[in-house]
Write an enzyme that holds these catalytic residues in place. Structure first.
Site, PDB file in Angstrom:
ATOM      1  N   ARG A 139       0.819  -1.228   0.000  1.00 39.35           N
ATOM      2  CA  ARG A 139       0.000   0.000   0.000  1.00 39.35           C
ATOM      3  C   ARG A 139       0.845   1.267   0.000  1.00 39.35           C
ATOM      4  O   ARG A 139       0.535   2.239  -0.676  1.00 39.35           O
ATOM      5  CB  ARG A 139      -0.805   0.108   1.296  1.00 39.35           C
ATOM      6  CG  ARG A 139      -1.896  -0.759   1.386  1.00 39.35           C
ATOM      7  CD  ARG A 139      -2.477  -0.752   2.765  1.00 39.35           C
ATOM      8  NE  ARG A 139      -3.539  -1.700   2.663  1.00 39.35           N
ATOM      9  CZ  ARG A 139      -4.798  -1.384   2.392  1.00 39.35           C
ATOM     10  NH1 ARG A 139      -5.183  -0.149   2.329  1.00 39.35           N
ATOM     11  NH2 ARG A 139      -5.676  -2.314   2.227  1.00 39.35           N
ATOM     12  N   TYR A 168       0.437 -13.843  -0.095  1.00 32.16           N
ATOM     13  CA  TYR A 168       1.147 -13.563  -1.353  1.00 32.16           C
ATOM     14  C   TYR A 168       2.430 -12.804  -1.069  1.00 32.16           C
ATOM     15  O   TYR A 168       2.560 -12.162  -0.026  1.00 32.16           O
ATOM     16  CB  TYR A 168       0.278 -12.817  -2.373  1.00 32.16           C
ATOM     17  CG  TYR A 168      -0.406 -11.544  -1.898  1.00 32.16           C
ATOM     18  CD1 TYR A 168       0.257 -10.325  -1.876  1.00 32.16           C
ATOM     19  CD2 TYR A 168      -1.739 -11.560  -1.498  1.00 32.16           C
ATOM     20  CE1 TYR A 168      -0.394  -9.167  -1.471  1.00 32.16           C
ATOM     21  CE2 TYR A 168      -2.397 -10.405  -1.089  1.00 32.16           C
ATOM     22  CZ  TYR A 168      -1.715  -9.214  -1.076  1.00 32.16           C
ATOM     23  OH  TYR A 168      -2.364  -8.075  -0.666  1.00 32.16           O
TER      24      TYR A 168
HETATM   25  P1  FAD Z   1      -8.633   5.988   3.212  1.00 36.08           P
HETATM   26  O1  FAD Z   1      -7.518   5.129   2.778  1.00 36.08           O
HETATM   27  O2  FAD Z   1      -9.295   5.676   4.506  1.00 36.08           O
HETATM   28  O3  FAD Z   1      -8.094   7.484   3.227  1.00 36.08           O
HETATM   29  C1  FAD Z   1      -8.809   8.529   3.843  1.00 36.08           C
HETATM   30  C2  FAD Z   1      -7.831   9.658   4.134  1.00 36.08           C
HETATM   31  O4  FAD Z   1      -8.561  10.782   4.610  1.00 36.08           O
HETATM   32  C3  FAD Z   1      -6.813   9.296   5.214  1.00 36.08           C
HETATM   33  O5  FAD Z   1      -5.529   9.679   4.782  1.00 36.08           O
HETATM   34  C4  FAD Z   1      -7.297  10.104   6.429  1.00 36.08           C
HETATM   35  O6  FAD Z   1      -6.235  10.468   7.290  1.00 36.08           O
HETATM   36  C5  FAD Z   1      -7.925  11.314   5.751  1.00 36.08           C
HETATM   37  N1  FAD Z   1      -8.969  11.945   6.561  1.00 36.08           N
HETATM   38  C6  FAD Z   1      -9.953  11.343   7.253  1.00 36.08           C
HETATM   39  N2  FAD Z   1     -10.742  12.244   7.840  1.00 36.08           N
HETATM   40  C7  FAD Z   1     -10.254  13.464   7.507  1.00 36.08           C
HETATM   41  C8  FAD Z   1     -10.660  14.801   7.819  1.00 36.08           C
HETATM   42  N3  FAD Z   1     -11.717  15.040   8.594  1.00 36.08           N
HETATM   43  N4  FAD Z   1      -9.955  15.831   7.312  1.00 36.08           N
HETATM   44  C9  FAD Z   1      -8.882  15.601   6.501  1.00 36.08           C
HETATM   45  N5  FAD Z   1      -8.447  14.339   6.180  1.00 36.08           N
HETATM   46  C10 FAD Z   1      -9.133  13.299   6.683  1.00 36.08           C
HETATM   47  N6  FAD Z   1      -8.688  -2.664  -1.677  1.00 36.08           N
HETATM   48  C11 FAD Z   1      -8.206  -3.103  -2.869  1.00 36.08           C
HETATM   49  O7  FAD Z   1      -8.433  -2.453  -3.902  1.00 36.08           O
HETATM   50  N7  FAD Z   1      -7.461  -4.255  -2.946  1.00 36.08           N
HETATM   51  C12 FAD Z   1      -7.182  -5.014  -1.846  1.00 36.08           C
HETATM   52  O8  FAD Z   1      -6.514  -6.044  -1.941  1.00 36.08           O
HETATM   53  C13 FAD Z   1      -7.692  -4.574  -0.574  1.00 36.08           C
HETATM   54  N8  FAD Z   1      -7.442  -5.301   0.542  1.00 36.08           N
HETATM   55  C14 FAD Z   1      -7.911  -4.851   1.735  1.00 36.08           C
HETATM   56  C15 FAD Z   1      -7.627  -5.610   2.880  1.00 36.08           C
HETATM   57  C16 FAD Z   1      -8.098  -5.186   4.126  1.00 36.08           C
HETATM   58  C17 FAD Z   1      -7.814  -6.019   5.349  1.00 36.08           C
HETATM   59  C18 FAD Z   1      -8.829  -3.958   4.221  1.00 36.08           C
HETATM   60  C19 FAD Z   1      -9.311  -3.466   5.553  1.00 36.08           C
HETATM   61  C20 FAD Z   1      -9.098  -3.204   3.081  1.00 36.08           C
HETATM   62  C21 FAD Z   1      -8.658  -3.650   1.833  1.00 36.08           C
HETATM   63  N9  FAD Z   1      -8.917  -2.918   0.662  1.00 36.08           N
HETATM   64  C22 FAD Z   1      -8.450  -3.364  -0.535  1.00 36.08           C
HETATM   65  C23 FAD Z   1      -9.736  -1.693   0.703  1.00 36.08           C
HETATM   66  C24 FAD Z   1      -8.883  -0.428   0.666  1.00 36.08           C
HETATM   67  O9  FAD Z   1      -7.905  -0.456   1.669  1.00 36.08           O
HETATM   68  C25 FAD Z   1      -9.752   0.826   0.864  1.00 36.08           C
HETATM   69  O10 FAD Z   1     -10.949   0.712   0.122  1.00 36.08           O
HETATM   70  C26 FAD Z   1      -9.009   2.082   0.392  1.00 36.08           C
HETATM   71  O11 FAD Z   1      -7.802   2.219   1.090  1.00 36.08           O
HETATM   72  C27 FAD Z   1      -9.878   3.331   0.562  1.00 36.08           C
HETATM   73  O12 FAD Z   1      -9.143   4.476   0.206  1.00 36.08           O
HETATM   74  P2  FAD Z   1      -9.676   5.944   0.529  1.00 36.08           P
HETATM   75  O13 FAD Z   1      -8.609   6.868   0.052  1.00 36.08           O
HETATM   76  O14 FAD Z   1     -11.055   6.103   0.033  1.00 36.08           O
HETATM   77  O15 FAD Z   1      -9.804   6.003   2.115  1.00 36.08           O
END
Ligand code: FAD
Length: 427
Positions: free
Chosen positions: A109, A217
């Site tokens: 990641r 993996y």
């Molecule tokens: P996030 O990664 O949660 O990022 C949100 C960001 O916003 C963070 O940096 C946070 O600090 C910031 N933030 C939050 N609130 C505020 C605020 N109020 N003000 C300013 N900043 C804020 N997905 C895949 O595609 N392939 C996989 O193999 C996979 N495996 C997974 C395995 C596990 C065990 C888990 C739990 C998830 C997995 N996922 C996988 C899903 C994936 O991790 C998430 O869907 C993805 O990381 C979401 O990204 P995002 O940027 O939307 O949210």
């Protein structure tokens, strides 16, 4: 940024969703400012599987070579029974790459986020940390966000990419997360530590078992071995506050085959991820504030599509904004509302299917007793080159509802099969 430093788009959240969206918009010429709550950009966790519907987007961004250099392209994805260890079915990932035109990869990641972070820097995105957004408001010429320290930022468009526990989602939608009562433990260890174990270094292996599963993996050119152990927590079912403890982890996998049990002592025990999602919603656009990534559609991770959907969201949004440049006004600004409507029209339906199919997949993986044996018999009978379950998700990302694969009448066998019956080939 232009006059008074006002950007075209404010992106709240610098996870994979926020950064990839920022890059998608900046490479088409928009001025982007990212507001991230943490002190630095970073990801917690280990491996991510990125399917062809993601590597296709990375290729278009010119970032796939970097991803290939940092990640691994595995040989097969193999599903095994967690109790007896026997192979149930597999995907030949070389053939899959031929079918979809782009590889199925695994990557750390941190490495994927780093790729987007550097791309944003090169594209001139303003990347601001230590900015916690606590409020959102629509304004006459766009939207504004309120920061925890009282400062206010405005832009024609605000993208809320603030994750599963999104403040924007709470304020604009007000729904709750849904607990599956499952919990995940993760680990990434030097490959030397597992060389004596019975592992398949070149494959992604998923062991499915009663109320549990285990994923393995190799990452980072094969130097690191990634494992994920997921199980239903008796503590969660009993309504305990502190559920999914390491003791529950050991008990959940006690009856599994040798290879799985060998892996359990390597799991990180000081951190765990309770498996939460949300019910799908139809409205992601609220005036000039739009939800993206986990803020819009957090899935259970069983289809490994959460981060991918977030990346696709940014790609689709940027494509529609580019199409709408100059259509509403004589200058170079896009018709923001038309682009947002087009984004919502196509993404909501696709992501709903991923979220509901992921829940059904989880049920199928975690079966026990006779249903487990029936599942195993069906999976063993599957033709390795049958792609009817993957075309709708690994095929090209739809830009309009017309490009979404058609819905077929569900076959009433079980909830899992009902969802999978939607998974029909495109042609
Ligand atoms: P996030 O990664 O949660 O990022 C949100 C960001 O916003 C963070 O940096 C946070 O600090 C910031 N933030 C939050 N609130 C505020 C605020 N109020 N003000 C300013 N900043 C804020 N997905 C895949 O595609 N392939 C996989 O193999 C996979 N495996 C997974 C395995 C596990 C065990 C888990 C739990 C998830 C997995 N996922 C996988 C899903 C994936 O991790 C998430 O869907 C993805 O990381 C979401 O990204 P995002 O940027 O939307 O949210």
């Amino acid at each position: 940024p232009g006059p008074a430093g006002r950007p075209d788009v404010l992106v709240v959240g610098g996870g994979i969703g926020g950064l990839s969206c920022a890059y998608a918009l900046a490479r088409r010429g928009s001025r982007i400012r990212v507001l991230e709550r943490a002190r630095e950009f970073g990801e917690v966790g280990a491996g991510l599987q990125i399917a062809p519907n993601c590597t296709r987007v990375l290729a278009e961004y010119g970032l796939l070579d970097e991803a290939r250099a940092l990640g691994v392209v595995p040989r097969d994805m193999v599903m095994r029974d967690a109790l007896d260890g026997r192979v149930l079915t597999r995907l030949d990932l070389r053939d899959l790459e031929r079918r979809y035109g782009h590889p199925y990869m695994v990557i750390h990641r941190t490495d994927l986020q780093g790729i987007f972070l550097r791309a944003c820097e090169r594209a001139g995105v303003e990347l601001l940390t230590d900015r916690t957004v606590v409020g959102y408001e629509n304004a006459e010429d766009g939207a504004r966000v309120v920061l925890a320290d009282g400062r206010v930022e405005t832009a024609p468009l605000v993208v809320a990419a603030d994750g599963l526990h999104s403040v924007a989602r709470r304020l604009l939608v007000g729904d709750d997360v849904v607990s599956s009562d499952y919990v995940a433990y993760r680990a990434a260890v030097p490959i030397e530590r597992v060389r004596g174990n019975d592992i398949a270094e070149k494959d992604v292996t998923v062991y499915v078992g009663p109320r549990c599963h285990f994923v393995q993996y190799a990452l980072r050119g094969g130097e690191v071995f990634n494992q994920v152990a997921v199980f239903e927590s008796p503590g969660a079912l009993a309504g305990e506050a502190d559920w999914g403890t390491p003791e529950e982890l050991d008990a959940a996998f006690a009856g599994t085959c040798d290879t799985v049990r060998q892996g359990i002592p390597l799991m990180w025990r000081d951190r765990r991820w309770q498996m939460l999602d949300r019910d799908p919603i139809d409205t992601w656009v609220h005036g000039r504030v739009v939800l993206l990534g986990d803020a819009a559609h957090p899935p259970l991770q069983y289809m490994a599509q959460g981060a991918i959907m977030a990346i696709e969201d940014g790609w689709v949004l940027a494509a529609h904004l580019a199409r709408q440049v100059g259509t509403a006004t004589p200058d170079a600004s896009p018709d923001w509302d038309a682009a947002l409507a087009a984004y919502e029209a196509v993404r909501v339906e696709h992501c709903r299917r991923v979220q509901t199919t992921a829940r059904a997949w989880g049920e199928l993986w975690h079966l026990d007793g006779t249903p487990r044996l029936q599942r195993n018999a069906l999976l063993r009978a599957r033709d390795v080159h049958d792609y009817s379950f993957t075309d709708w998700v690994y095929g090209p990302t739809a830009l309009t509802p017309d490009e979404l694969p058609p819905m077929f009448a569900p076959i009433p066998l079980s909830s899992a099969v009902v969802e999978d019956a939607e998974a029909v080939p495109r042609s």
